[in-house]
Each structure stands twice: as C-alpha cells, then as structure tokens.
Design a protein around this motif. Structure first.
Motif, PDB file in Angstrom:
ATOM      1  N   ASN A 190       9.472  10.297  -5.905  1.00  0.00           N
ATOM      2  CA  ASN A 190       8.613  10.662  -7.050  1.00  0.00           C
ATOM      3  C   ASN A 190       7.586   9.570  -7.378  1.00  0.00           C
ATOM      4  OD1 ASN A 190      10.013  13.073  -7.381  1.00  0.00           O
ATOM      5  ND2 ASN A 190      11.492  12.148  -8.798  1.00  0.00           N
ATOM      6  N   GLN A 191       7.683   8.408  -6.746  1.00  0.00           N
ATOM      7  CA  GLN A 191       6.821   7.279  -7.090  1.00  0.00           C
ATOM      8  C   GLN A 191       5.602   7.243  -6.155  1.00  0.00           C
ATOM      9  OE1 GLN A 191       8.330   6.483  -9.811  1.00  0.00           O
ATOM     10  NE2 GLN A 191      10.172   7.529  -9.057  1.00  0.00           N
ATOM     11  N   LYS A 192       4.443   6.823  -6.708  1.00  0.00           N
ATOM     12  CA  LYS A 192       3.172   6.823  -5.957  1.00  0.00           C
ATOM     13  C   LYS A 192       2.531   5.435  -6.020  1.00  0.00           C
ATOM     14  CE  LYS A 192       3.724  11.363  -5.973  1.00  0.00           C
ATOM     15  NZ  LYS A 192       4.198  12.094  -4.764  1.00  0.00           N
ATOM     16  N   LEU A 193       1.785   5.111  -4.960  1.00  0.00           N
ATOM     17  CA  LEU A 193       0.972   3.896  -4.945  1.00  0.00           C
ATOM     18  C   LEU A 193      -0.477   4.290  -4.758  1.00  0.00           C
ATOM     19  CD1 LEU A 193       1.657   0.462  -3.468  1.00  0.00           C
ATOM     20  CD2 LEU A 193      -0.473   1.573  -2.836  1.00  0.00           C
ATOM     21  N   ILE A 194      -1.383   3.667  -5.534  1.00  0.00           N
ATOM     22  CA  ILE A 194      -2.821   3.952  -5.475  1.00  0.00           C
ATOM     23  C   ILE A 194      -3.534   2.659  -5.120  1.00  0.00           C
ATOM     24  CG2 ILE A 194      -4.816   4.808  -6.753  1.00  0.00           C
ATOM     25  CD1 ILE A 194      -2.833   6.315  -8.554  1.00  0.00           C
ATOM     26  N   ASP A 195      -4.374   2.703  -4.091  1.00  0.00           N
ATOM     27  CA  ASP A 195      -5.080   1.485  -3.693  1.00  0.00           C
ATOM     28  C   ASP A 195      -6.390   1.339  -4.458  1.00  0.00           C
ATOM     29  OD1 ASP A 195      -6.799   3.321  -2.549  1.00  0.00           O
ATOM     30  OD2 ASP A 195      -6.697   2.487  -0.520  1.00  0.00           O
ATOM     31  N   ALA A 196      -7.147   0.290  -4.133  1.00  0.00           N
ATOM     32  CA  ALA A 196      -8.383  -0.011  -4.852  1.00  0.00           C
ATOM     33  C   ALA A 196      -9.457   1.045  -4.625  1.00  0.00           C
ATOM     34  CB  ALA A 196      -8.897  -1.384  -4.427  1.00  0.00           C
ATOM     35  N   GLN A 197      -9.331   1.859  -3.578  1.00  0.00           N
ATOM     36  CA  GLN A 197     -10.304   2.913  -3.308  1.00  0.00           C
ATOM     37  C   GLN A 197      -9.899   4.242  -3.948  1.00  0.00           C
ATOM     38  OE1 GLN A 197     -11.548   3.167   0.837  1.00  0.00           O
ATOM     39  NE2 GLN A 197     -10.765   1.094   1.232  1.00  0.00           N
ATOM     40  N   GLY A 198      -8.780   4.253  -4.673  1.00  0.00           N
ATOM     41  CA  GLY A 198      -8.339   5.472  -5.333  1.00  0.00           C
ATOM     42  C   GLY A 198      -7.490   6.367  -4.459  1.00  0.00           C
ATOM     43  N   ARG A 199      -7.100   5.930  -3.292  1.00  0.00           N
ATOM     44  CA  ARG A 199      -6.272   6.737  -2.412  1.00  0.00           C
ATOM     45  C   ARG A 199      -4.810   6.658  -2.840  1.00  0.00           C
ATOM     46  NH1 ARG A 199      -8.360   4.361   3.294  1.00  0.00           N
ATOM     47  NH2 ARG A 199      -7.960   2.432   2.097  1.00  0.00           N
ATOM     48  N   GLU A 200      -4.111   7.776  -2.681  1.00  0.00           N
ATOM     49  CA  GLU A 200      -2.720   7.867  -3.136  1.00  0.00           C
ATOM     50  C   GLU A 200      -1.769   7.905  -1.937  1.00  0.00           C
ATOM     51  OE1 GLU A 200      -1.690  10.490  -6.597  1.00  0.00           O
ATOM     52  OE2 GLU A 200      -0.449  11.504  -5.074  1.00  0.00           O
ATOM     53  N   PHE A 201      -0.670   7.116  -2.032  1.00  0.00           N
ATOM     54  CA  PHE A 201       0.287   7.008  -0.930  1.00  0.00           C
ATOM     55  C   PHE A 201       1.686   7.362  -1.421  1.00  0.00           C
ATOM     56  CE2 PHE A 201      -3.190   4.068  -0.167  1.00  0.00           C
ATOM     57  CZ  PHE A 201      -3.549   4.358   1.141  1.00  0.00           C
ATOM     58  N   GLU A 202       2.458   8.006  -0.485  1.00  0.00           N
ATOM     59  CA  GLU A 202       3.823   8.411  -0.783  1.00  0.00           C
ATOM     60  C   GLU A 202       4.806   7.292  -0.395  1.00  0.00           C
ATOM     61  OE1 GLU A 202       4.737  11.202  -2.230  1.00  0.00           O
ATOM     62  OE2 GLU A 202       2.737  12.125  -2.308  1.00  0.00           O
ATOM     63  N   ASN A 203       5.989   7.356  -1.013  1.00  0.00           N
ATOM     64  CA  ASN A 203       7.063   6.417  -0.707  1.00  0.00           C
ATOM     65  C   ASN A 203       7.621   6.672   0.700  1.00  0.00           C
ATOM     66  OD1 ASN A 203      10.380   6.484  -0.868  1.00  0.00           O
ATOM     67  ND2 ASN A 203       9.475   4.553  -1.557  1.00  0.00           N
ATOM     68  N   ASP A 204       7.887   5.587   1.434  1.00  0.00           N
ATOM     69  CA  ASP A 204       8.478   5.694   2.777  1.00  0.00           C
ATOM     70  C   ASP A 204       9.975   5.402   2.657  1.00  0.00           C
ATOM     71  OD1 ASP A 204       9.235   5.588   5.434  1.00  0.00           O
ATOM     72  OD2 ASP A 204       7.431   4.505   6.064  1.00  0.00           O
ATOM     73  N   ALA A 205      10.764   6.458   2.445  1.00  0.00           N
ATOM     74  CA  ALA A 205      12.199   6.287   2.211  1.00  0.00           C
ATOM     75  C   ALA A 205      12.923   5.774   3.453  1.00  0.00           C
ATOM     76  CB  ALA A 205      12.813   7.600   1.756  1.00  0.00           C
ATOM     77  N   MET A 206      12.534   6.182   4.667  1.00  0.00           N
ATOM     78  CA  MET A 206      13.210   5.756   5.894  1.00  0.00           C
ATOM     79  C   MET A 206      13.048   4.255   6.124  1.00  0.00           C
ATOM     80  SD  MET A 206      14.694   8.407   6.837  1.00  0.00           S
ATOM     81  CE  MET A 206      15.346   7.742   8.364  1.00  0.00           C
ATOM     82  N   ALA A 207      11.868   3.724   5.777  1.00  0.00           N
ATOM     83  CA  ALA A 207      11.692   2.276   5.916  1.00  0.00           C
ATOM     84  C   ALA A 207      12.489   1.546   4.856  1.00  0.00           C
ATOM     85  CB  ALA A 207      10.209   1.927   5.810  1.00  0.00           C
ATOM     86  N   ALA A 208      12.619   2.139   3.644  1.00  0.00           N
ATOM     87  CA  ALA A 208      13.351   1.486   2.564  1.00  0.00           C
ATOM     88  C   ALA A 208      14.848   1.399   2.845  1.00  0.00           C
ATOM     89  CB  ALA A 208      13.100   2.234   1.262  1.00  0.00           C
ATOM     90  N   ILE A 209      15.386   2.281   3.750  1.00  0.00           N
ATOM     91  CA  ILE A 209      16.809   2.235   4.076  1.00  0.00           C
ATOM     92  C   ILE A 209      17.185   0.901   4.718  1.00  0.00           C
ATOM     93  CG2 ILE A 209      18.569   3.249   5.609  1.00  0.00           C
ATOM     94  CD1 ILE A 209      17.316   5.968   5.109  1.00  0.00           C
ATOM     95  N   ASN A 210      16.271   0.277   5.443  1.00  0.00           N
ATOM     96  CA  ASN A 210      16.535  -0.999   6.085  1.00  0.00           C
ATOM     97  C   ASN A 210      16.710  -2.127   5.073  1.00  0.00           C
ATOM     98  OD1 ASN A 210      16.228  -0.647   9.197  1.00  0.00           O
ATOM     99  ND2 ASN A 210      14.501   0.483   8.311  1.00  0.00           N
ATOM    100  N   LEU A 211      16.294  -1.870   3.837  1.00  0.00           N
ATOM    101  CA  LEU A 211      16.441  -2.884   2.795  1.00  0.00           C
ATOM    102  C   LEU A 211      17.650  -2.582   1.911  1.00  0.00           C
ATOM    103  CD1 LEU A 211      12.712  -3.338   1.734  1.00  0.00           C
ATOM    104  CD2 LEU A 211      14.061  -4.825   3.233  1.00  0.00           C
ATOM    105  N   GLU A 212      17.681  -1.409   1.318  1.00  0.00           N
ATOM    106  CA  GLU A 212      18.745  -1.025   0.390  1.00  0.00           C
ATOM    107  C   GLU A 212      19.094   0.436   0.658  1.00  0.00           C
ATOM    108  OE1 GLU A 212      17.119  -1.730  -3.461  1.00  0.00           O
ATOM    109  OE2 GLU A 212      16.994  -3.883  -3.194  1.00  0.00           O
ATOM    110  N   ALA A 213      20.090   0.672   1.396  1.00  0.00           N
ATOM    111  CA  ALA A 213      20.450   2.020   1.798  1.00  0.00           C
ATOM    112  C   ALA A 213      20.895   2.853   0.603  1.00  0.00           C
ATOM    113  CB  ALA A 213      21.543   1.985   2.870  1.00  0.00           C
ATOM    114  N   GLU A 214      21.553   2.226  -0.366  1.00  0.00           N
ATOM    115  CA  GLU A 214      22.097   2.981  -1.491  1.00  0.00           C
ATOM    116  C   GLU A 214      21.008   3.487  -2.436  1.00  0.00           C
ATOM    117  OE1 GLU A 214      24.947   0.586  -3.429  1.00  0.00           O
ATOM    118  OE2 GLU A 214      26.334   0.516  -1.734  1.00  0.00           O
ATOM    119  N   THR A 215      19.954   2.736  -2.577  1.00  0.00           N
ATOM    120  CA  THR A 215      18.915   3.101  -3.548  1.00  0.00           C
ATOM    121  C   THR A 215      17.630   3.588  -2.901  1.00  0.00           C
ATOM    122  OG1 THR A 215      18.093   0.827  -3.569  1.00  0.00           O
ATOM    123  CG2 THR A 215      19.826   1.407  -5.172  1.00  0.00           C
ATOM    124  N   ALA A 216      17.590   3.637  -1.555  1.00  0.00           N
ATOM    125  CA  ALA A 216      16.353   4.008  -0.861  1.00  0.00           C
ATOM    126  C   ALA A 216      15.916   5.412  -1.219  1.00  0.00           C
ATOM    127  CB  ALA A 216      16.544   3.869   0.634  1.00  0.00           C
TER     128      ALA A 216
END
Length: 260
Positions: A190-216
């Motif tokens: 549900n979380q979004k990132l917006i860069d300086a050009q106004g572009r919107e990016f989605e969360n990469d849950a598969m990459a986040a599993i390598n950090l914290e599997a329980e909360t990714a």
C-alpha cells in the motif's frame, strides 16, 4: 251680364294692364325669397330672388379662427424660444466662470478621485510536508521515517533469494504504530514512493524479503504497538527520491512524508 274689359281704361293701382302679368318686385340680395306656392298679398309684390342669380353664400368663419390660433402659436413659440436662448446663454456664461480652489485642495481632490484598489490578501503559505523524524497519521496508523538509503544494487546473501536491482534499490526505514484501539493489518504494497520528477513507484516486496521476511509483505499490529519496517523500492539510477506516501489501507487517502 259681363262686358269685355276695356284695355284702354285705367287699372286700379298695383294691377297690370289687361292681358299682362305684373312681375313681382325683385328682392335685394340676402333677403328671403317667397316660399314655394305662396301668393303675394292682393295688390302688393312679394320679394323674390331675381331669375338666374345664385343664392348668396354664407361667409365661413372657421378659416379665420384657425388662422388666429396659428398666429398665436407662432408668437408663443417665438417668445418661448427667446427665453430658452436667454437661459442657455446664462448657463454658458455661468459655466465659463472658474473658481480657483483653495491652496492644498488639489491634493485632497486627487486623493478622493483616485480609485481605491481592493485590498488583496497575501496568498496563504503552503503547509510544509512533514519530513524525516516527524509523525504523520493515516487511518489507524502513525508513520515516522527514521532513515533513507539509496544506490543499493543487490539485496540478500542467499543465492536463491538474492535479488539485483534493475536500477537502484531505495531502502526507507519506517516505524509504524497502531494508534487505534483495535488491531490493524499493515501491507507494504500500500506504500508509494514519488521521485523528484513526480513519478510513482510501487513497493518491491520480493527484494524486501532478503532484509526482513516477517514484515516484508505485512501483518497485523495490535493497538498501541509499533513495528520497524524497511520498505524497498526499485527505481532508476538517476531518479531522486522525493516523497513517501503512506497508507493505512488500500482505500485510505494517504499522507506524505518528505525524504529530502
């Protein structure tokens, strides 16, 4: 026994000689004629209109009356026009006289004549977006960004779960607190990132599993409890993270946190 009348004998006064008719006396013009069929008194002529002379016409008075009215109107118009000329001349002479204003009156008159511009209110300053270390709330969650890491190329030590970024990974560390009186489910998608050009990016849950599997992916957070979560985004190498848009759920309005 009757005897023929002797024409040589004198006739009584007022009678014509025997065998002749005595004409009626002519009446002057304007006198009444003898009514039709009326006989004059015996021995007296009855006035009558001479033969061939037309009856006298009555004089009409209305042309003279109309002419008199026209003359009166013309005279009245001339008199009235003279008054108007006099009044206009008087007005012109009066308007041509200029009265000098007293000293210092010009400034006052200019101040009064100058248009008064409506007061324009200053534009309201835009409300500053909370930044790193400041809490924002959306729905039942409070969010505080505690750190941002950019330019990460690979995440994970496990060769089977390790993931390389297509551009660069941006790691955003967030503390999520349930501020309600009931458990609430959190989801990283549900979380979004917006860069300086106004572009919107989605969360990469598969990459986040390598950090914290329980909360990714996400999970429930009980009331009054907080959880530290790292949200991972894969963005272009030249992109600059500007804002994190956090949501309590997929249907919430969201809140913004500045990352700069």
């Amino acid at each position: 026994m009757t005897f023929p009348h002797d024409p040589n004998q004198p006739q009584p006064s007022g009678q014509a000689p025997y065998g002749q008719t005595q004409p009626f006396a002519q009446t002057p013009q304007g006198q009444p004629q003898a009514p039709y069929g009326a006989q004059p008194p015996h021995g007296q002529p009855y006035p009558q209109q001479p033969y061939g002379q037309p009856p006298a016409k009555k004089k009409r008075k209305w042309p003279w009356v109309v002419g008199g009215v026209v003359v009166v109107l013309i005279v009245a118009g001339m008199v009235g026009g003279g008054d108007e000329d006099k009044s206009s001349t008087t007005a012109q002479s009066t308007s041509s006289v200029a009265v000098a204003p007293p000293a210092g009156a010009n400034a006052s008159l200019e101040a009064v004549a100058a248009p008064v511009e409506p007061a324009t209110s200053a534009p309201e300053p835009e409300e500053a977006v909370p930044g790193i270390g400041q809490e924002v709330r959306d729905g039942k969650f409070g969010f505080v960004v505690t750190g941002v890491e950019t330019g990460v190329a690979t995440l994970g030590d496990n060769p089977y779960l390790q993931k390389d970024a297509l551009g660069q990974f941006v790691l955003v560390s967030v503390t999520v607190t349930n501020v309600s009186d009931k458990a609430q489910s959190y989801f990283g998608s549900n979380q979004k990132l917006i860069d300086a050009q106004g572009r919107e990016f989605e969360n990469d849950a598969m990459a986040a599993i390598n950090l914290e599997a329980e909360t990714a992916i996400g999970g429930d957070i009980n009331p009054g409890l907080s959880q530290n979560i790292t949200i991972v985004f894969d963005i272009p190498v030249d992109a600059v993270p500007a804002t994190l848009e956090v949501h309590d759920s997929v249907f919430s309005g969201g809140a913004e946190i500045s990352l700069q």
